[in-house]
Design a protein around this motif. Structure first.
Motif, PDB file in Angstrom:
ATOM      1  N   ALA A 131       5.068  10.949  -0.953  1.00 23.38           N
ATOM      2  CA  ALA A 131       4.445   9.623  -0.934  1.00 23.38           C
ATOM      3  C   ALA A 131       5.493   8.596  -1.353  1.00 23.38           C
ATOM      4  O   ALA A 131       6.445   8.913  -2.080  1.00 23.38           O
ATOM      5  CB  ALA A 131       3.258   9.581  -1.890  1.00 23.38           C
ATOM      6  N   GLU A 142       2.135   4.974   0.861  1.00 22.81           N
ATOM      7  CA  GLU A 142       2.045   5.636   2.167  1.00 22.81           C
ATOM      8  C   GLU A 142       2.477   7.091   2.022  1.00 22.81           C
ATOM      9  O   GLU A 142       3.418   7.409   1.287  1.00 22.81           O
ATOM     10  CB  GLU A 142       2.944   4.921   3.173  1.00 22.81           C
ATOM     11  N   GLY A 164       5.994   4.216  -2.354  1.00 24.84           N
ATOM     12  CA  GLY A 164       5.355   2.932  -2.636  1.00 24.84           C
ATOM     13  C   GLY A 164       6.127   2.160  -3.679  1.00 24.84           C
ATOM     14  O   GLY A 164       7.106   2.656  -4.241  1.00 24.84           O
ATOM     15  N   GLU A 211       0.845  -1.189   0.000  1.00 23.44           N
ATOM     16  CA  GLU A 211       0.000   0.000   0.000  1.00 23.44           C
ATOM     17  C   GLU A 211       0.887   1.249   0.000  1.00 23.44           C
ATOM     18  O   GLU A 211       1.820   1.349   0.792  1.00 23.44           O
ATOM     19  CB  GLU A 211      -0.891   0.013   1.237  1.00 23.44           C
TER      20      GLU A 211
END
Length: 285
Positions: A131, A20, A133, A18
């Motif tokens: 972010a 983050e 990922g 996921e």
């Protein structure tokens, strides 16, 4: 070691990661000034060996700080702190200490295949949200996204050789900590897509001595960059002359040894095995 521990566990357990959002991290970029010129006068294997040696030393410095090496792209080196594990305000402190350690190392580093040629790097640091990922299925990589990444890259590209170019947001975080970093205001710097912003040079830490190299001025840098090709050519010519002189000495030494061996063979009587056979059935040597 290719991915953070939590990412590896998530991939093993669920097959996906996921993305983050991290509210505040610090990102470091550096690259080698004049890398294209260095490559022009180096073989592909020399370029690989050079980068491997430099990055192995950088990697060993990272081991002493709470940082995460994101990736290397050619001569660019990218590091982040504050992810995948959040560490309060330590992300700016650790990146700042790491940058000073890397710059100290660069000041003493010698290129093996180009002796006498200085290694110049530009360093840029910026703090903000981003972010993170894993994208794609093949060769998964832990990637960072957001304006913070772009700004950190701009800080590097608009910096100067042997300087740590730091944004105001990073300086503000450093001021919140107990570490007394030394810095000087550079002034307004134009950052593509951002406009003009006040930026700083990180120069050290109060009470700690860093053996930092003396950075060239902007004017001297322009001249040095133009002279870099000539400096490399002079270094290669010197190395070729040394190699040629060594080969000549080696050839002369070989000729002398051959003459001495020949002379020794002619002056010393040879040894023989004498086999005497008589009427006696015994044979004597």
């Amino acid at each position: 070691m290719l991915l953070p521990g939590p990412v590896v566990r998530s991939l093993k357990e669920t097959g996906r990661v996921e993305p983050e959002l991290f509210e505040e991290v610090t990102i470091y970029f550096s690259d080698i000034v004049g890398f294209t010129t260095l490559c022009h006068y180096s073989t592909p294997m020399e370029v690989v060996d050079m980068l491997n040696d430099i990055y192995k030393n950088f990697d060993s410095i990272l081991d002493h700080h709470d940082v995460y090496k994101v990736e290397t792209i050619g001569d660019a080196y990218m590091v982040a702190s504050g992810l995948p594990n959040r560490n309060g305000d330590r992300h700016a402190v650790d990146i700042a200490h790491m940058a000073l350690d890397i710059l100290s190392f660069v000041g003493t580093y010698q290129l093996e295949h180009l002796p006498g040629i200085p290694l110049w790097i530009r360093i840029g640091v910026h703090s903000g949200p981003c972010a993170a990922g894993v994208v794609g299925n093949k060769m998964p990589r832990y990637c960072l996204f957001g304006d913070t990444v772009n700004t950190a890259s701009r800080m590097e590209s608009t910096g100067l050789p042997l300087r740590i170019h730091v944004s105001k947001s990073t300086i503000n975080i450093l001021k919140r900590t107990n570490c007394q970093f030394e810095y000087e205001q550079r002034g307004e710097t134009y950052l593509k897509g951002k406009g003009k912003e006040i930026t700083y040079w990180l120069t050290g830490v109060t009470g700690q001595k860093y053996n930092l190299p003396t950075p060239p001025t902007a004017e001297n840098f322009q001249r040095l960059q133009q002279d870099l090709a000539e400096m490399i050519q002079a270094s290669l010519a010197k190395r070729a002359a040394c190699t040629e002189g060594f080969e000549k000495r080696k050839t002369l030494s070989t000729k002398i040894r051959r003459r001495e061996t020949s002379s020794s063979t002619q002056s010393d009587p040879p040894d023989y095995f004498h086999l005497a056979v008589t009427d006696n059935p015994s044979t004597y040597l």
